[in-house]
Design a protein around this motif. Structure first.
Motif, PDB file in Angstrom:
ATOM      1  N   UNK A 172      -6.235  -4.280 -12.864  1.00  0.00           N
ATOM      2  CA  UNK A 172      -6.949  -3.559 -11.818  1.00  0.00           C
ATOM      3  C   UNK A 172      -8.071  -4.427 -11.274  1.00  0.00           C
ATOM      4  N   UNK A 173      -8.494  -4.177 -10.056  1.00  0.00           N
ATOM      5  CA  UNK A 173      -9.536  -5.014  -9.442  1.00  0.00           C
ATOM      6  C   UNK A 173     -10.787  -5.102 -10.307  1.00  0.00           C
ATOM      7  N   UNK A 174     -11.187  -6.315 -10.649  1.00  0.00           N
ATOM      8  CA  UNK A 174     -12.390  -6.544 -11.429  1.00  0.00           C
ATOM      9  C   UNK A 174     -12.297  -6.152 -12.889  1.00  0.00           C
ATOM     10  N   UNK A 220       1.899  -9.615  -7.823  1.00  0.00           N
ATOM     11  CA  UNK A 220       2.030  -8.897  -6.567  1.00  0.00           C
ATOM     12  C   UNK A 220       1.066  -7.712  -6.612  1.00  0.00           C
ATOM     13  N   UNK A 221       0.432  -7.423  -5.488  1.00  0.00           N
ATOM     14  CA  UNK A 221      -0.631  -6.423  -5.459  1.00  0.00           C
ATOM     15  C   UNK A 221      -0.113  -5.066  -5.013  1.00  0.00           C
ATOM     16  N   UNK A 222      -0.451  -4.060  -5.797  1.00  0.00           N
ATOM     17  CA  UNK A 222      -0.117  -2.672  -5.484  1.00  0.00           C
ATOM     18  C   UNK A 222      -1.418  -1.914  -5.254  1.00  0.00           C
ATOM     19  N   UNK A 223      -1.510  -1.258  -4.111  1.00  0.00           N
ATOM     20  CA  UNK A 223      -2.670  -0.438  -3.794  1.00  0.00           C
ATOM     21  C   UNK A 223      -2.204   0.987  -3.543  1.00  0.00           C
ATOM     22  N   UNK A 224      -2.739   1.906  -4.334  1.00  0.00           N
ATOM     23  CA  UNK A 224      -2.387   3.318  -4.190  1.00  0.00           C
ATOM     24  C   UNK A 224      -3.567   4.021  -3.530  1.00  0.00           C
ATOM     25  N   UNK A 228       2.907   7.606  -8.323  1.00  0.00           N
ATOM     26  CA  UNK A 228       1.801   6.657  -8.386  1.00  0.00           C
ATOM     27  C   UNK A 228       0.448   7.330  -8.219  1.00  0.00           C
ATOM     28  N   UNK A 229      -0.522   6.778  -8.913  1.00  0.00           N
ATOM     29  CA  UNK A 229      -1.890   7.293  -8.921  1.00  0.00           C
ATOM     30  C   UNK A 229      -2.845   6.191  -8.465  1.00  0.00           C
ATOM     31  N   UNK A 230      -4.038   6.571  -8.082  1.00  0.00           N
ATOM     32  CA  UNK A 230      -5.035   5.581  -7.663  1.00  0.00           C
ATOM     33  C   UNK A 230      -5.289   4.561  -8.770  1.00  0.00           C
ATOM     34  N   UNK A 231      -5.264   5.016 -10.017  1.00  0.00           N
ATOM     35  CA  UNK A 231      -5.545   4.122 -11.139  1.00  0.00           C
ATOM     36  C   UNK A 231      -4.416   3.128 -11.425  1.00  0.00           C
ATOM     37  N   UNK A 290       0.851  -1.179   0.000  1.00  0.00           N
ATOM     38  CA  UNK A 290       0.000   0.000   0.000  1.00  0.00           C
ATOM     39  C   UNK A 290       0.897   1.243   0.000  1.00  0.00           C
ATOM     40  N   UNK A 291       0.619   2.165  -0.897  1.00  0.00           N
ATOM     41  CA  UNK A 291       1.449   3.368  -1.023  1.00  0.00           C
ATOM     42  C   UNK A 291       0.532   4.561  -1.280  1.00  0.00           C
ATOM     43  N   UNK A 292       0.951   5.716  -0.802  1.00  0.00           N
ATOM     44  CA  UNK A 292       0.149   6.928  -0.993  1.00  0.00           C
ATOM     45  C   UNK A 292       0.308   7.466  -2.403  1.00  0.00           C
TER      46      UNK A 292
END
Lengths: 119, 107
Positions: free
Chosen positions: A40-42, A113-117, A86-89, A11-13
């Motif tokens: 991306x999810x889904x 590997x999962x990246x969450x912004x 990094x962006x939310x998208x 998880x990163x801002x």
């Protein structure tokens, strides 16, 4: 056996950086082009970047050009993806994958590997 | 960038059915196309490369055809393990591009 193992997700801002790694084993890493693909999810699959077997050429999706850098260390059998600004998208599962020699299809994939912004 | 249009986006079928999925490229890509299968929570798996060549270990009920702009993936007799999402990927030039996917569901 032939294997790719991604790491470095988390998880990163927004606006921050993250570096993903992909450790290769069971084949001569330095002989193969390597790719990053994300999901991306889904959502569907999105091709992200490629690097040639010797690092001489690199290409990127328009959505990441100028922010992401693909690289490799053939002495360590490792592929990297440096992700800046990094962006939310950019939130997604990131897969590394190997080029099928002479064809450019992706014949071996890691588990991702999962990246969450997110702030 | 080349756009890949895949159809249908979803498909319901029964075990034993013959199904066809189509991918159309926005420009000619010779035969530089692969088909991939993805099951939930798993990485994609290469089924077909160079439009019609069966990847090693993939059952012969899978076949691909086409060149230029129009391509098809055919599953001759659906098996329970074939229910998944399928994607085409053009590897003619960079950036590579995927179709939007076809979710194959059990009827």
């Amino acid at each position: 056996q032939v294997q790719l193992v991604e790491s470095g997700g988390g998880v990163v801002q927004p606006g921050r950086s993250l570096r993903l790694s992909c450790a290769a084993s069971g084949f001569t890493f330095s002989s193969y082009g390597m790719h990053w693909v994300r999901q991306a999810p889904g959502k569907g699959l999105e091709w992200v970047a490629v690097i040639w077997y010797d690092g001489s050429n690199k290409y990127y999706a328009d959505s990441v050009k100028g922010r992401f850098t693909i690289s490799r260390d053939n002495s360590k059998n490792t592929l990297y993806l440096q992700m800046n600004s990094l962006r939310a998208e950019d939130t997604a599962v990131y897969y590394c994958a190997r080029d099928l020699p002479g064809v450019r299809s992706l014949d071996v994939w890691g588990k991702g590997t999962t990246v969450t912004v997110s702030s | 960038a080349i756009q890949m249009t895949q159809s249908p986006s979803s498909l319901s079928a029964s075990v034993g059915d013959r199904v066809t999925i189509t991918c159309r490229a926005s420009q000619g890509i010779r035969n530089d196309l692969g088909w991939y299968q993805q099951k939930p929570g798993k990485a994609p798996k290469l089924l077909i490369y160079a439009a019609s060549s069966l990847q090693s270990g993939v059952p012969s009920r899978f076949s691909g055809s086409g060149s230029g702009t129009d391509f098809t993936l055919t599953i001759s007799s659906l098996q329970p393990e074939d229910f998944a999402t399928y994607y085409c990927l053009q590897d003619y030039n960079y950036p590579h591009s995927f179709g939007q996917g076809t979710k194959l569901e059990i009827k």
